[in-house]
Design a protein around this motif. Sequence first.
Motif, PDB file in Angstrom:
ATOM      1  N   ILE A 230       0.854  -1.193   0.000  1.00 10.55           N
ATOM      2  CA  ILE A 230       0.000   0.000   0.000  1.00 10.55           C
ATOM      3  C   ILE A 230       0.885   1.236   0.000  1.00 10.55           C
ATOM      4  O   ILE A 230       1.695   1.435   0.917  1.00 10.55           O
ATOM      5  CB  ILE A 230      -0.905   0.035   1.253  1.00 10.55           C
ATOM      6  CG1 ILE A 230      -1.821  -1.179   1.311  1.00 10.55           C
ATOM      7  CG2 ILE A 230      -1.725   1.327   1.265  1.00 10.55           C
ATOM      8  CD1 ILE A 230      -2.925  -1.173   0.299  1.00 10.55           C
TER       9      ILE A 230
ATOM     10  N   GLN B 144      -8.391   2.617  -2.118  1.00 14.31           N
ATOM     11  CA  GLN B 144      -8.979   1.290  -1.965  1.00 14.31           C
ATOM     12  C   GLN B 144     -10.496   1.387  -2.109  1.00 14.31           C
ATOM     13  O   GLN B 144     -11.106   2.346  -1.634  1.00 14.31           O
ATOM     14  CB  GLN B 144      -8.658   0.712  -0.588  1.00 14.31           C
ATOM     15  CG  GLN B 144      -7.244   0.218  -0.406  1.00 14.31           C
ATOM     16  CD  GLN B 144      -7.080  -0.529   0.911  1.00 14.31           C
ATOM     17  OE1 GLN B 144      -7.758  -0.243   1.890  1.00 14.31           O
ATOM     18  NE2 GLN B 144      -6.177  -1.482   0.946  1.00 14.31           N
TER      19      GLN B 144
ATOM     20  N   MET C  20      -5.499   6.041   1.304  1.00 14.51           N
ATOM     21  CA  MET C  20      -4.526   5.674   2.327  1.00 14.51           C
ATOM     22  C   MET C  20      -3.536   6.808   2.564  1.00 14.51           C
ATOM     23  O   MET C  20      -2.981   7.380   1.620  1.00 14.51           O
ATOM     24  CB  MET C  20      -3.800   4.393   1.932  1.00 14.51           C
ATOM     25  CG  MET C  20      -4.740   3.235   1.544  1.00 14.51           C
ATOM     26  SD  MET C  20      -6.109   2.977   2.720  1.00 14.51           S
ATOM     27  CE  MET C  20      -5.205   2.443   4.164  1.00 14.51           C
TER      28      MET C  20
ATOM     29  N   ARG D  12      -0.917   4.473   7.129  1.00 13.52           N
ATOM     30  CA  ARG D  12      -1.506   3.321   6.444  1.00 13.52           C
ATOM     31  C   ARG D  12      -0.758   2.030   6.791  1.00 13.52           C
ATOM     32  O   ARG D  12       0.430   2.054   7.131  1.00 13.52           O
ATOM     33  CB  ARG D  12      -1.441   3.541   4.934  1.00 13.52           C
ATOM     34  CG  ARG D  12      -0.017   3.599   4.409  1.00 13.52           C
ATOM     35  CD  ARG D  12       0.071   4.175   3.020  1.00 13.52           C
ATOM     36  NE  ARG D  12       1.458   4.247   2.559  1.00 13.52           N
ATOM     37  CZ  ARG D  12       2.271   5.258   2.828  1.00 13.52           C
ATOM     38  NH1 ARG D  12       1.857   6.277   3.577  1.00 13.52           N
ATOM     39  NH2 ARG D  12       3.507   5.257   2.353  1.00 13.52           N
TER      40      ARG D  12
ATOM     41  N   LYS E 255      -7.393  -1.697  -5.487  1.00 10.35           N
ATOM     42  CA  LYS E 255      -7.058  -0.272  -5.560  1.00 10.35           C
ATOM     43  C   LYS E 255      -7.350   0.211  -6.977  1.00 10.35           C
ATOM     44  O   LYS E 255      -6.724  -0.240  -7.941  1.00 10.35           O
ATOM     45  CB  LYS E 255      -5.589  -0.053  -5.187  1.00 10.35           C
ATOM     46  CG  LYS E 255      -5.290  -0.452  -3.745  1.00 10.35           C
ATOM     47  CD  LYS E 255      -3.822  -0.322  -3.403  1.00 10.35           C
ATOM     48  CE  LYS E 255      -2.975  -1.400  -4.061  1.00 10.35           C
ATOM     49  NZ  LYS E 255      -3.312  -2.759  -3.573  1.00 10.35           N
TER      50      LYS E 255
END
Length: 347
Positions: free
Chosen positions: A234, A240, A250, A254, A262
């Motif tokens: 991430i 997301q 994020m 995160r 995503k």
Amino acid sequence: MGKVKVIQAGMLSTIQDLGRLSFQRYGVSVSGVMDDFSARMANLLVQNSPNEAVIETTFSGIELEFLSNTFIAITGAQNEYWLNDHPIPLWTTIKIKKGDLLRSGYCSSGVRNYLAFAGGVQVPLIMGSYSTNLKGKFGGFEGRKLQANDQLELLDQIDCSLISLPTSHIPQFPSEIELRVILGPQDDYFDDQGIQLLFTNVYEVTAESDRMGIRLSGEKIPHKDSADIISDGINLGAIQIPGEGQPIIMMADRQSTGGYAKIGYVITSDIPKLAQAVPGTKVRFKQISLVKGLEEHKIYMEKFEKDFVDSLQQNKIPPTIKSISTKGSIRTYEMTINGTPYKVQVE
């Protein structure tokens, strides 16, 4: 070394820098400041490197007692700050004397303020960063948010020029923002209609947003099949789309990996706008290419390396001279240079 004492810490005040990089592979969050622009600028105003530790405050302000002389700068959200009950400006270098009291009100526009000290804050360097990891309980000041009676040690102070950021460079925090987005890496989990929904609808920042992610509400974005993927990394700005179809962007705290598809990434230079978005802020998305996103990032960083530095040097606060008395052939003047008052007599 100098010291500063926390009298009141506000809702959430932590020590942060630009983040704990290169450790996500071990499951360690990046952390760091939410608003990269404001934090970098605070450090520039007190002639620090961009990555020196700063205090990040949230919504409600902080109250400090300075136990030594120093220079500070406060940037970020629109807020009122007072030094010994006298209002002081943001985005400006401020000279501090031992015994001074600093207090602030509540953010009237934007969410977060950044307080930089000349020389920086003395906290442990853990995995290459001074940032507080709240969930891991390490970094920053004892791995936690600041609280009343904490005393922070300041690194060796330097003598700063008093400068202010030109008004044209000071960001505004409107009630509606546009975020530029690069599609991927799982945009194939959505059909054309779902992707079109992202770029044509207006979303709203919810009160459930925090340093981990900005949650949005609006028209649901459907998946072709499932919201779930094999967990992968991430990055900052990842959008997301979980099963309920509402975007989550994020942010600094995160997790290192995630298992929701995503649909795209908000480009880095637009993250500061999102970091200062209060609940209720309207959000529109605009698609751009990867090449354009990289160009925008290059422009953003080059401004810090040259344009903003040049602007600050050209915007030094000039000395002031005031005649205060005349006695015979002797005239007395009061001069203020770099925040320090002098009395000068001329015969």
